[in-house]
Design a protein around this motif. Sequence first.
Motif, PDB file in Angstrom:
ATOM      1  N   LYS B  67      10.979  -4.788  -6.881  1.00 39.07           N
ATOM      2  CA  LYS B  67      11.600  -4.297  -5.419  1.00 39.07           C
ATOM      3  C   LYS B  67       9.986  -4.073  -4.572  1.00 39.07           C
ATOM      4  O   LYS B  67       8.972  -3.836  -5.414  1.00 39.07           O
ATOM      5  CB  LYS B  67      12.612  -3.040  -5.301  1.00 39.07           C
ATOM      6  N   GLU B  68      10.302  -3.742  -3.586  1.00 33.93           N
ATOM      7  CA  GLU B  68       8.925  -3.376  -2.546  1.00 33.93           C
ATOM      8  C   GLU B  68       8.541  -1.978  -3.100  1.00 33.93           C
ATOM      9  O   GLU B  68       9.105  -1.167  -3.298  1.00 33.93           O
ATOM     10  CB  GLU B  68       9.604  -3.401  -1.142  1.00 33.93           C
ATOM     11  N   ASP B  69       7.030  -1.987  -3.328  1.00 33.46           N
ATOM     12  CA  ASP B  69       6.399  -0.854  -3.665  1.00 33.46           C
ATOM     13  C   ASP B  69       5.971  -0.083  -2.316  1.00 33.46           C
ATOM     14  O   ASP B  69       5.040  -0.412  -1.911  1.00 33.46           O
ATOM     15  CB  ASP B  69       5.395  -1.209  -4.470  1.00 33.46           C
ATOM     16  N   ILE B  70       6.651   1.162  -2.038  1.00 32.39           N
ATOM     17  CA  ILE B  70       6.563   1.864  -0.837  1.00 32.39           C
ATOM     18  C   ILE B  70       5.587   3.108  -1.160  1.00 32.39           C
ATOM     19  O   ILE B  70       6.089   3.993  -1.945  1.00 32.39           O
ATOM     20  CB  ILE B  70       7.943   2.546  -0.114  1.00 32.39           C
ATOM     21  N   THR B  71       4.739   3.252  -0.506  1.00 36.83           N
ATOM     22  CA  THR B  71       3.645   4.517  -0.854  1.00 36.83           C
ATOM     23  C   THR B  71       3.784   5.139   0.702  1.00 36.83           C
ATOM     24  O   THR B  71       3.106   4.468   1.618  1.00 36.83           O
ATOM     25  CB  THR B  71       2.239   4.226  -1.265  1.00 36.83           C
ATOM     26  N   THR B  72       3.816   6.429   0.776  1.00 32.31           N
ATOM     27  CA  THR B  72       3.750   7.069   2.288  1.00 32.31           C
ATOM     28  C   THR B  72       2.271   7.243   2.487  1.00 32.31           C
ATOM     29  O   THR B  72       1.467   7.229   1.648  1.00 32.31           O
ATOM     30  CB  THR B  72       4.472   8.385   2.267  1.00 32.31           C
ATOM     31  N   ILE B  73       2.121   7.433   3.768  1.00 35.25           N
ATOM     32  CA  ILE B  73       0.689   7.487   4.127  1.00 35.25           C
ATOM     33  C   ILE B  73      -0.055   8.730   3.448  1.00 35.25           C
ATOM     34  O   ILE B  73      -1.117   8.511   3.322  1.00 35.25           O
ATOM     35  CB  ILE B  73       0.461   7.710   5.620  1.00 35.25           C
ATOM     36  N   VAL B  74       0.633   9.928   2.989  1.00 41.70           N
ATOM     37  CA  VAL B  74       0.001  10.736   2.439  1.00 41.70           C
ATOM     38  C   VAL B  74      -0.082  10.846   0.995  1.00 41.70           C
ATOM     39  O   VAL B  74      -0.446  11.636   0.335  1.00 41.70           O
ATOM     40  CB  VAL B  74       0.497  12.149   3.127  1.00 41.70           C
ATOM     41  N   ALA B  75       0.558   9.771   0.227  1.00 41.96           N
ATOM     42  CA  ALA B  75       0.699   9.928  -1.299  1.00 41.96           C
ATOM     43  C   ALA B  75      -0.334   8.944  -1.815  1.00 41.96           C
ATOM     44  O   ALA B  75      -1.118   8.189  -1.086  1.00 41.96           O
ATOM     45  CB  ALA B  75       2.313   9.330  -1.423  1.00 41.96           C
ATOM     46  N   ARG B  76      -0.310   9.046  -3.095  1.00 40.79           N
ATOM     47  CA  ARG B  76      -1.378   8.444  -3.973  1.00 40.79           C
ATOM     48  C   ARG B  76      -0.633   7.027  -4.201  1.00 40.79           C
ATOM     49  O   ARG B  76       0.513   7.031  -4.688  1.00 40.79           O
ATOM     50  CB  ARG B  76      -1.781   9.298  -5.191  1.00 40.79           C
ATOM     51  N   GLU B  77      -1.383   6.202  -4.620  1.00 37.16           N
ATOM     52  CA  GLU B  77      -0.985   4.695  -4.601  1.00 37.16           C
ATOM     53  C   GLU B  77      -0.615   4.509  -6.268  1.00 37.16           C
ATOM     54  O   GLU B  77       0.409   4.030  -6.636  1.00 37.16           O
ATOM     55  CB  GLU B  77      -1.752   3.849  -4.059  1.00 37.16           C
ATOM     56  N   LYS B  78      -1.749   4.422  -6.855  1.00 35.64           N
ATOM     57  CA  LYS B  78      -1.690   3.758  -8.389  1.00 35.64           C
ATOM     58  C   LYS B  78      -1.566   4.961  -9.367  1.00 35.64           C
ATOM     59  O   LYS B  78      -1.140   4.823 -10.491  1.00 35.64           O
ATOM     60  CB  LYS B  78      -2.844   3.027  -8.491  1.00 35.64           C
ATOM     61  N   GLU B  79      -2.387   6.257  -8.980  1.00 40.44           N
ATOM     62  CA  GLU B  79      -2.174   7.378 -10.018  1.00 40.44           C
ATOM     63  C   GLU B  79      -0.935   7.545 -10.728  1.00 40.44           C
ATOM     64  O   GLU B  79      -0.908   8.016 -11.822  1.00 40.44           O
ATOM     65  CB  GLU B  79      -2.780   8.588  -9.425  1.00 40.44           C
TER      66      GLU B  79
ATOM     67  N   THR C  24       0.993  -4.151 -16.698  1.00 41.52           N
ATOM     68  CA  THR C  24       2.539  -4.830 -15.965  1.00 41.52           C
ATOM     69  C   THR C  24       2.677  -4.468 -14.682  1.00 41.52           C
ATOM     70  O   THR C  24       3.152  -5.300 -13.860  1.00 41.52           O
ATOM     71  CB  THR C  24       3.568  -4.160 -17.058  1.00 41.52           C
ATOM     72  N   TYR C  25       2.463  -3.114 -14.287  1.00 41.24           N
ATOM     73  CA  TYR C  25       2.472  -2.647 -12.954  1.00 41.24           C
ATOM     74  C   TYR C  25       1.737  -3.508 -11.909  1.00 41.24           C
ATOM     75  O   TYR C  25       2.000  -3.916 -10.984  1.00 41.24           O
ATOM     76  CB  TYR C  25       2.405  -1.270 -12.897  1.00 41.24           C
ATOM     77  N   HIS C  31       2.068 -10.045  -7.878  1.00 43.40           N
ATOM     78  CA  HIS C  31       3.051 -10.801  -7.794  1.00 43.40           C
ATOM     79  C   HIS C  31       3.918 -10.992  -6.374  1.00 43.40           C
ATOM     80  O   HIS C  31       4.118 -12.000  -6.077  1.00 43.40           O
ATOM     81  CB  HIS C  31       4.188 -10.793  -9.061  1.00 43.40           C
ATOM     82  N   ARG C  32       4.164  -9.902  -6.089  1.00 41.04           N
ATOM     83  CA  ARG C  32       5.179  -9.911  -4.966  1.00 41.04           C
ATOM     84  C   ARG C  32       4.199  -9.161  -3.823  1.00 41.04           C
ATOM     85  O   ARG C  32       3.584  -7.979  -3.900  1.00 41.04           O
ATOM     86  CB  ARG C  32       6.321  -9.230  -4.799  1.00 41.04           C
ATOM     87  N   GLY C  33       3.911  -9.741  -2.609  1.00 41.51           N
ATOM     88  CA  GLY C  33       3.073  -9.481  -1.663  1.00 41.51           C
ATOM     89  C   GLY C  33       3.593  -8.108  -1.128  1.00 41.51           C
ATOM     90  O   GLY C  33       4.850  -7.860  -1.262  1.00 41.51           O
ATOM     91  N   ILE C  34       2.722  -7.081  -0.546  1.00 46.47           N
ATOM     92  CA  ILE C  34       3.278  -5.855  -0.220  1.00 46.47           C
ATOM     93  C   ILE C  34       3.578  -6.007   1.140  1.00 46.47           C
ATOM     94  O   ILE C  34       2.668  -6.539   2.067  1.00 46.47           O
ATOM     95  CB  ILE C  34       2.407  -4.720  -0.470  1.00 46.47           C
TER      96      ILE C  34
END
Lengths: 543, 329, 115
Positions: B67-79, C24-25, C31-34
């Motif tokens: 699914k789409e990976d949603i990160t809010t503007i104040v949140a950390r992305e990959k940590e 994997t992540y 793989h899927r564009g954001i």
Amino acid sequence: MVDPVHHLIGLTPPITVALAFALPLLSLIVKSRRFAEVYGVSATAIAAILTAIAFYYVYLVKSPVVYTFGAWPPPVGIVYEVDKFNGLLGLVVGVVFLLVAVYSIEYLKHRSGIEWYYTLLIGMEAGMLGVLYTGDVFNLFVMLEVTSVTAYGLVAFYRSRKESIEAALKYAIVGSVATTIYFIALAIIYGSYATLNMAQIAFKTMSKVDYFFYLIGGDRLWITYTPMIAVGGAAALALALWAFSVKAAIFPNHFWLPDAHPAAPSPISAILSGLLVKVGVYAIARFLYTLFHAAQPEVLVDSALKYVVEATLYALIVLGALSALIAGILMVAQSDIKRLIAYSTIMHIGYIAMGLGLATKLGLEAAIYHTINHAVAKALLFLAAGAFIHVVGTRNIDELSGVGRLMPITTLTFIIAAFSLVGLPPFNGFVSKYLLYMAFIEKGWAPLTAIIVISSSFALIAYVKIIYGVWLKAPVKELKGIKDPSPIITIPLLILAFACVFLGIASPYILDKVITPSVVDLAYNPLNYVSEALKILTQALGG
Amino acid sequence: MVLNEVLSIIVNAFVIPGLIFIAITTWLTQWFYRKIYARMQNRIGPRFIGPRGILQPIADFLKLLFKEDITTIVAREKEPIIMLSLAVGSLIALLSMLPISPYPLYAENDIILAIYLTLWPPIALILLGFMAPNPFTAIGTSRYMTLLIVCEPIWLLSILVPVVLTTRTGIAPAYSLFSASMNVASLWSNPLAVIPLILALYSIILAFQCKLMLRPFDIPEAETEIVAGPFTEYSGPKLAFITLLHDVEIVVYSLLIVWLFLGGPAPFTLTSIQGILTLIVKYLVIVFLVTWIKASTARLRIEQAVVFMIKYVLPVSIIAIILATIIPI
Amino acid sequence: MNVLIVMIKLTVIMILVALSLYSTYIYVRKHRGIIKAKYKFQPYGCGEELTREQVSVGSRGLYWSVVSKVFNKLYMILREKIHTGVLGDWFSLMIIFLVVIVIVLIALSLIGVFG
């Protein structure tokens, strides 16, 4: 013929004192800020090299090293006696002071009076090395006063701030009461044992013979041994340990610490929390284990002293547990970043006291390794917090929100230090906490490990509070122009962070080669400590 | 020699009890407890994908992952993913200390290491909650931290009970998770040793419930109250990893309890068919027990939960460890 | 085997597993564009607009209120009776401790000498 290295080792504290007092005089001639900074760094570098030589020598060549001032033999003159235990702590002191001296250049660049700062800093290092290296209980008093007086001065370094002056005054009053009480203990020791030399006291608690009289008169001049000497020993031990527990900030003598440590400049807080309280711990360990043989009470000549020593050990465990718990509860309530870290110091001193109170080999290893790990990690924590404070200019966690996102190196080192102090594997704090757990379980006191877990979980959430505050929280105001401070600050941080990881990863080797020998020297080999000092007496008497 | 070490580490990390084993077990376990949880609530549970819905957990995981990976503007992305992966890694490392691993890693006094490895998942979840700033995550995470203060000492003391007991019988290596798991079964025939074991089992199951935020301790993620607590802001692949961590925790802690308290495949050995069947049955019983408590209780308030743990569980675990250190063996 | 070597091996296992999961992540992400839809990236507030200030919680309100409900009595004793910040109060505690430790240790040694 004395090995010339002995001179270097024995003269480390006097050289450092001389360097300290030369600075104000020289700065009258050279009125340059840069000169004071370079001088401060080079003086601490010299001290670091000397402590490294001492460490190398006692570990690889000969331990203990005895240095007699003016070649006066032990009971007459002052001796410095370096074994593996104080050699190790001396090295830690030397290295941390060097890093702090470098860090201070950038941290205090907008402050005046830098030459006085470095004078006091080098003076404190001299005092600490003196306390560690000395083999004479009266010289320990003198050096403790040198350390304390410079510390009072440095806590009050921000002399325009009200809370610094208040904290320094409180600290000075409490600290001088403690050293005075220790002076009374010295009088009692001299009255009971007729000597102030540590080796001789350690010998007299082991045997009924006075070595000095034994040497000059063969077996004719035995001293008349009275059992009441044990009462004097007990009183001296009680007063001296009380005084040291003030210096080490063990409950209920910890009150001065949460005021004094945050009020000082951050590099000084790092030294106060990382090293100065350890001087008190060192003195407690030396008194209990070398002078009164707490690890092997069977060698004590007097059964009366056995009860005393055992009661002291129990008291250390109880007070250490209380320190850890109370500091843990109060730690979570703080919103001043440095005050929170200062409470954590009380907690870790509690752990070290519990390790010392166990009086087993594992317990002592845990205590000594934790002393070093805590010195490194706590210095790193204070220096990293200082970097935040230096850049933003506030100590309130709420006002620091979101700063960490723009200062990645500082944040990374801060997190490493926090995780190390919480005790996550594979950082160094885990290894020493692990040893402490095993020491409790091995002794059959497994329920007491709950105290370590409870206080560690308090510490965890308290550190998470800071990490949340400075790194994860959304910035409240626009942060502009905030970035990692210059390499003068970040390089000491990275070195200490590397040390945290290294002391964790290399712990099997370090424990085997460094910690265990120092425990043996401290507690399990009293005859070695005694005979090295008394050999010199024998030679002086031509025997 | 070195090759052997490397091989053992790779097998431990990726095969058994590593990723492959854990993936299969997690999948089946999730299906099992979803099914029985549904039955307890008069529902049917997973049904359509695969026979009796057995493939449903995999389908859910893959759906979330892509699914789409949603990160809010104040949140950390990959940590968040780094912390979650480290937590799963720590649990697999814990499993490789149990006899279930073909190359078990053990040494004298490794029990504290095992306990500290179980500290990574809570830390990951706490930081995870704070990495997506939001009023709901803050409330949920602070509740979770409060629960941890009371739950961690109980967890430690109850794990220590069988280890101390088995070490006192004189087996080597002392205070090791491996040797305790191999030898705990013989203690169940000793009526004196059974008392602390049962007390510890009681307290560890409640601590398990508390650590995993299962009802009655689902206060941190209280659905009807604070959306999803620490996980409010997470969706897509991050939510997939969160559910993965949650299920891996259930699997690993259940296996830990089965081995450390019930002796794993005892009275058989792991290499026999009966042994494996016994292990599976014991494992399912523990999972069933946990699900049953979850299904039949209602959520406590946070201070009720803390007081409950302090009053009714912590003293029990303390009594258990004191008994374990003093009873004659 | 030394337990600290076991610790290092376990750390290696942990990091290997973590790396494979993390890659994997990363693979899935690549793989899927954001899709960058602006409204989706606001913090969730049950339909309310949340400002930057409202998103985070102050350090005082973080969890201390919860703990102080449960450990209220203990905390009050600690704060009001012990950690008052008044020098005289500390001294009374410290001197009491000094007197206790001196009396107890001397009494013990006297018991040892005469008992």
